[in-house]
Write a protein that holds these residues in place. Structure first.
Motif, PDB file in Angstrom:
ATOM      1  N   MET A  14      -7.080  -2.919  -4.164  1.00 49.68           N
ATOM      2  CA  MET A  14      -6.885  -3.629  -2.892  1.00 49.68           C
ATOM      3  C   MET A  14      -5.558  -4.376  -2.871  1.00 49.68           C
ATOM      4  SD  MET A  14     -10.441  -5.340  -1.807  1.00 49.68           S
ATOM      5  CE  MET A  14     -11.960  -4.608  -2.318  1.00 49.68           C
ATOM      6  N   LEU A  15      -5.220  -5.012  -3.979  1.00 51.82           N
ATOM      7  CA  LEU A  15      -3.950  -5.730  -4.058  1.00 51.82           C
ATOM      8  C   LEU A  15      -2.775  -4.760  -3.963  1.00 51.82           C
ATOM      9  CD1 LEU A  15      -4.768  -8.399  -6.786  1.00 51.82           C
ATOM     10  CD2 LEU A  15      -4.540  -8.745  -4.326  1.00 51.82           C
ATOM     11  N   ALA A  16      -2.892  -3.597  -4.592  1.00 52.68           N
ATOM     12  CA  ALA A  16      -1.836  -2.586  -4.496  1.00 52.68           C
ATOM     13  C   ALA A  16      -1.692  -2.089  -3.062  1.00 52.68           C
ATOM     14  CB  ALA A  16      -2.133  -1.424  -5.436  1.00 52.68           C
ATOM     15  N   LEU A  17      -2.810  -1.929  -2.362  1.00 54.90           N
ATOM     16  CA  LEU A  17      -2.767  -1.492  -0.973  1.00 54.90           C
ATOM     17  C   LEU A  17      -2.104  -2.540  -0.081  1.00 54.90           C
ATOM     18  CD1 LEU A  17      -3.581   0.467   1.292  1.00 54.90           C
ATOM     19  CD2 LEU A  17      -5.796  -0.683   1.353  1.00 54.90           C
ATOM     20  N   ILE A  18      -2.463  -3.797  -0.266  1.00 55.53           N
ATOM     21  CA  ILE A  18      -1.847  -4.876   0.513  1.00 55.53           C
ATOM     22  C   ILE A  18      -0.349  -4.955   0.230  1.00 55.53           C
ATOM     23  CG2 ILE A  18      -1.774  -7.387   0.790  1.00 55.53           C
ATOM     24  CD1 ILE A  18      -4.842  -7.331   0.337  1.00 55.53           C
ATOM     25  N   LEU A  19       0.026  -4.835  -1.033  1.00 54.33           N
ATOM     26  CA  LEU A  19       1.437  -4.850  -1.397  1.00 54.33           C
ATOM     27  C   LEU A  19       2.184  -3.677  -0.770  1.00 54.33           C
ATOM     28  CD1 LEU A  19       3.573  -6.300  -3.121  1.00 54.33           C
ATOM     29  CD2 LEU A  19       2.951  -4.761  -4.977  1.00 54.33           C
TER      30      LEU A  19
END
Length: 88
Positions: A14-19
């Motif tokens: 999820m953090l990679a997607l937001i980034l």
């Protein structure tokens, strides 16, 4: 417990997607500003969602599906192994 396990397992993704979405948004805004492209143009409005959604559909969505199935499978296996304990 089962919902939190799925969220915790997919937190890095999820953090990679937001980034990824932030980087694409900043890049497109900077590119459009520097090249003096009208942000309201039809071509840009069609291109931005394609470039953002394509990696999501091809990379992130299958990973989230795999994580969800893995979490459910592990809970099911745990429930089957501990079946005799709960029946007593």
């Amino acid at each position: 417990k089962i919902i939190l396990a799925g969220l915790r397992a997919s937190l890095k993704t999820m953090l990679a997607l937001i980034l990824y979405i932030l980087i694409c948004g900043i890049w497109f805004t900077g590119f459009a500003t520097l090249s003096k492209i009208d942000l309201e143009s039809a071509q840009l409005k069609a291109l931005v969602p394609l470039i953002i959604d394509l990696p999501f559909a091809l990379y992130f969505e299958p990973i989230f599906t795999i994580i969800g199935v893995t979490v459910l499978s592990n809970y099911y296996q745990h429930a089957l192994q501990n079946k005799s304990i709960t029946e007593k």
